[in-house]
Design an enzyme around this catalytic site. Structure first.
Site, mmCIF file in Angstrom:
data_model
loop_
_atom_site.group_PDB
_atom_site.id
_atom_site.type_symbol
_atom_site.label_atom_id
_atom_site.label_comp_id
_atom_site.label_asym_id
_atom_site.label_seq_id
_atom_site.Cartn_x
_atom_site.Cartn_y
_atom_site.Cartn_z
ATOM 1 C CD GLU A 206 17.877 -12.894 -7.306
ATOM 2 O OE1 GLU A 206 17.317 -13.387 -6.324
ATOM 3 O OE2 GLU A 206 17.518 -11.815 -7.820
ATOM 4 N NE ARG B 59 4.835 1.900 -1.181
ATOM 5 C CZ ARG B 59 5.656 2.162 -0.182
ATOM 6 N NH1 ARG B 59 6.752 2.841 -0.390
ATOM 7 N NH2 ARG B 59 5.396 1.752 1.041
ATOM 8 C CE LYS C 159 12.002 -2.650 -5.905
ATOM 9 N NZ LYS C 159 12.794 -3.736 -6.505
ATOM 10 C CD GLU D 209 10.565 -11.227 -8.500
ATOM 11 O OE1 GLU D 209 9.850 -10.684 -7.670
ATOM 12 O OE2 GLU D 209 11.805 -11.120 -8.496
ATOM 13 C CG ASN E 107 1.276 0.929 4.115
ATOM 14 O OD1 ASN E 107 1.095 -0.284 4.195
ATOM 15 N ND2 ASN E 107 2.444 1.453 3.782
ATOM 16 N N GLY E 108 -0.822 -0.861 6.283
ATOM 17 C CA GLY E 108 -0.453 -1.648 7.459
ATOM 18 C C GLY E 108 -1.540 -2.657 7.773
ATOM 19 C CB CYS F 106 -0.888 0.031 1.233
ATOM 20 S SG CYS F 106 -1.948 -1.400 1.369
ATOM 21 C CD1 TRP G 40 0.143 -6.094 -3.328
ATOM 22 C CD2 TRP G 40 0.065 -6.842 -1.232
ATOM 23 N NE1 TRP G 40 0.647 -7.366 -3.320
ATOM 24 C CE2 TRP G 40 0.613 -7.856 -2.049
ATOM 25 C CE3 TRP G 40 -0.087 -7.101 0.135
ATOM 26 C CZ2 TRP G 40 1.008 -9.087 -1.552
ATOM 27 C CZ3 TRP G 40 0.307 -8.325 0.638
ATOM 28 C CH2 TRP G 40 0.849 -9.307 -0.214
ATOM 29 C CE LYS H 102 14.589 -11.184 -9.591
ATOM 30 N NZ LYS H 102 15.166 -10.624 -8.419
ATOM 31 C CG HIS I 49 19.660 -36.793 -3.149
ATOM 32 N ND1 HIS I 49 20.089 -38.051 -2.790
ATOM 33 C CD2 HIS I 49 20.777 -36.081 -3.405
ATOM 34 C CE1 HIS I 49 21.414 -38.089 -2.811
ATOM 35 N NE2 HIS I 49 21.855 -36.904 -3.191
HETATM 36 O O1 M6R Z 1 13.374 -4.466 0.154
HETATM 37 P P1 M6R Z 1 13.900 -5.828 0.481
HETATM 38 O O2 M6R Z 1 15.238 -6.083 -0.095
HETATM 39 O O3 M6R Z 1 13.891 -6.092 1.975
HETATM 40 O O4 M6R Z 1 12.882 -6.826 -0.168
HETATM 41 C C1 M6R Z 1 12.991 -8.200 0.013
HETATM 42 C C2 M6R Z 1 12.160 -8.966 -0.988
HETATM 43 O O5 M6R Z 1 10.812 -8.653 -0.853
HETATM 44 C C3 M6R Z 1 12.594 -8.681 -2.429
HETATM 45 O O6 M6R Z 1 13.945 -8.939 -2.619
HETATM 46 C C4 M6R Z 1 11.772 -9.547 -3.411
HETATM 47 O O7 M6R Z 1 12.103 -10.884 -3.257
HETATM 48 C C5 M6R Z 1 12.011 -9.078 -4.848
HETATM 49 N N1 M6R Z 1 10.764 -8.867 -5.509
HETATM 50 C C6 M6R Z 1 12.734 -10.060 -5.688
HETATM 51 O O8 M6R Z 1 12.923 -9.608 -6.983
#
Ligand code: M6R
Length: 600
Positions: free
Chosen positions: A477, A27, A595, A484, A99-100, A2, A73, A481, A500
């Protein structure tokens, strides 16, 4: 997650609010709304979907100089128009954005609001109805808001309008980020300075459990007991052009391309006049005194932490554990005698990480935050901060922050090693320079990566990433990527682990992306590739110059073995980008994601 904006001044509030919300789009959100206030009262416009959908329903003719806005969100209740913010009290007098998460909303509803007919499923509506209840009981809005805040459990950033008071926005914050921006004859409210950088670069930080009365000419910060707080604004070091896409089709591609420049900026930022790498003496000392380092992070930052462990153990010779924040807080391991905690967070606002920070501070331990955002919550609340200098990262998929995190961790490890008289047999500045050039070459390989993405990922349902040692962590990673932004079910595995159990999932044509950048495991990972190929997989080997063999699909330039993740991740970022593009996905704003994840 949010986002909140607010404006009070002389200009057209709706336009400033809508532009601010557009800046907060990165965000992540699923609905949006604004409320504007003029002599006729408060008008609310809200809609499921994008800001463009909201714009389409906002009455162009409405003239107002005060307003609040929100991107939601969903947490409580599905993303639809009635759950979208702003929420109004039954009489329509009060209008609130939030927000929260209010943890005790149900209890409050049962205790105080039995007779209220709710219009939404949100915790936020309970708050605005509660304020109205106290107003109906005879309190002024300011007092009713204050009383409500004292009853809330959970996290909040609020902006509240009262239709009978055209001069004021009431604001409050606890755990969720919120800033008040100050200007000449106007003031603003924003979850993030980026939202309002077009109108001011002067912002006031707010602390938890503070309430603020904002008019166009004044800002009064108060504690919940009413005591006034004096605070000077800070200058947000943001260039409005940093947050534009320029000629790029997507922020993600722009941010991938920015990595060589970020690398050079980091080297510069951490070099002293003699060209030696340096960090705050207190940080090196705290590292030196620690008998164990605990790295706490989420998502991509956690993956950077896994690499950080290798760097710190290898150079500084301090044992390191890496933990996912959301697990650590409820399942704390037995801690060493003198732990030092390192929080890695691009945004510096991640609620899961913050929960750990609060817990370990209560235990009296020291914390260092590595973040991209100076003044962020995790930075403010830790003892020390190291900045990433990556510039704003807008795309939900983190790219340049990941490589910046690894670089800063390498510098931390290197300087700590020198502090502890541990010999490091390479020159990190020189090696990072080589990395920056290699990154440039990789960013120029877009066509090759687009072709690989088309060949391997355009129709598949799933994909595997395998590697050994550091390549395994980079594979995690790469898989994150890909999943997501392209929604392909992707998993990263240690090369030796697939057999395994998971190898059962390999079918004819399953893409297996294998990384081969580590000399000591080069033969073993190639053995693992043969195992999956024998079962029908379609392997794609990405190797490092010097370790390549015939048939490798892509060869990356050679860099120091400890720094390979900084370059091997770039083809994986590009693969994910092009896979998402080929599948017509919203690259910068993938579904369901935010974000800045400000709820636990
Ligand atoms: O702002 P942060 O680095 O604490 O965020 C952590 C994760 O939410 C963030 O890295 C998320 O996994 C990304 N969308 C990955 O691309």
């Amino acid at each position: 997650m949010c986002g909140i904006v607010g404006y009070i001044g002389k200009q057209d509030a709706k336009e400033i609010l809508l532009k601010g919300l557009e800046k907060l789009e990165y965000r992540g959100y699923d609905s949006a709304g604004i409320a504007v206030k003029n002599a006729d009262g408060i008008q609310v416009f809200k809609e499921k979907g994008r800001i463009a959908d909201l714009r389409a329903i906002v009455d162009e003719n409405v003239a107002a100089n005060t307003g609040i806005g929100h991107t939601r969100w969903a947490t409580h209740g599905v993303p639809n128009r009635s759950n979208a913010h702003p929420h109004q009290s039954t009489s329509g007098r009060l209008t609130l954005v939030h927000n929260g998460v209010i943890e005790n909303y149900d209890l409050l509803k049962r205790e105080y609001l039995q007779d209220v007919a709710f219009q939404s499923d949100t915790d936020t509506e309970v708050v605005v109805q509660l304020i109205e209840k106290f107003v109906n009981d005879g309190l002024e809005v300011e007092e009713a808001f204050r009383k409500t805040l004292t009853l809330l459990k959970g996290s909040y950033a609020f902006a509240l309008l009262d239709s009978q008071n055209e001069q004021t926005i009431f604001v409050a914050k606890n755990k969720s980020p919120l800033l008040v921006g100050v200007g000449e004859g106007f003031n603003v409210v924003a979850s993030d300075a980026m939202a309002m950088i077009q109108v001011t670069d002067q912002f006031l930080e707010l602390m938890d459990k503070e309430m603020v009365i904002v008019t166009k000419d004044s800002v009064s910060i108060q504690k919940l007991d009413g005591a006034e707080v004096t605070r000077e604004p800070f200058t947000a070091e943001l260039d409005a052009s940093d947050i534009e896409k320029g000629t790029y089709p997507h922020y993600m591609l722009k941010e991938i391309d920015e990595q060589p420049a970020v690398m050079r900026k980091i080297i510069q930022a951490y070099q002293n006049d003699e060209g030696k790498l340096t960090i705050d003496y207190n940080i090196a000392e705290a590292m030196n005194e620690a008998d164990r380092v605990y790295i706490i992070a989420c998502g991509t930052s956690y993956h950077a932490g896994l690499i950080g462990k290798q760097l710190i153990e290898n150079m500084a010779k301090i044992p390191v554990e890496v933990h996912v924040a959301s697990e650590f807080v409820y399942n704390m391991p037995l801690l060493s005698e003198k732990p030092l905690f390192i929080f890695i967070s691009q945004s510096g606002e991640t609620a899961d990480s913050r929960a750990v920070l609060v817990a370990i501070k209560e235990l009296g331990y020291k914390a260092l935050t590595i973040t991209n955002v100076p003044g962020s919550t995790l930075s403010r609340e830790a003892d020390y901060t190291l900045l990433l200098h990556a510039g704003p990262e807008i795309a939900v998929a983190s790219t340049k922050a990941y490589t910046a995190q690894i670089s800063v961790l390498a510098i931390l490890a290197n300087v700590t090693a020198a502090f502890r008289n541990q010999e490091v047999n390479f020159n990190l500045v020189k090696e990072l320079g080589i990395v920056a050039s290699a990154m440039e070459a990789l960013c120029d390989s877009k066509e090759a990566m687009e072709e690989i993405a088309r060949e391997y990922l355009s129709v598949t349902r799933n994909a595997f990433f395998i590697g050994r040692a550091m390549d395994y962590f980079v594979g995690l990673e790469g898989a994150l990527k890909l999943k997501e932004i392209s929604y392909i079910q992707a998993e990263g595995f240690a090369g030796g682990e697939l057999k395994h159990g998971t190898i059962a999932l390999i079918e004819d044509g399953t893409p297996v992306i294998a990384l081969a950048t580590q000399e000591n495991v080069n033969l073993s990972i190639r053995g693992n590739v043969k195992e999956v190929a024998a079962r029908g997989a379609n392997p794609c080997i990405i190797s490092m110059k010097g370790l390549e063999t015939e048939g490798d699909r892509f060869v990356i330039p050679e860099v120091h073995e400890l720094l390979t993740p900084l370059v091997s991740v770039i083809p994986l970022q590009l693969l994910a980008y092009y896979a998402a593009l080929h599948r017509d996905c919203d690259v910068d704003k993938p579904r369901n994601l935010a974000k800045s994840v400000t709820v636990e």
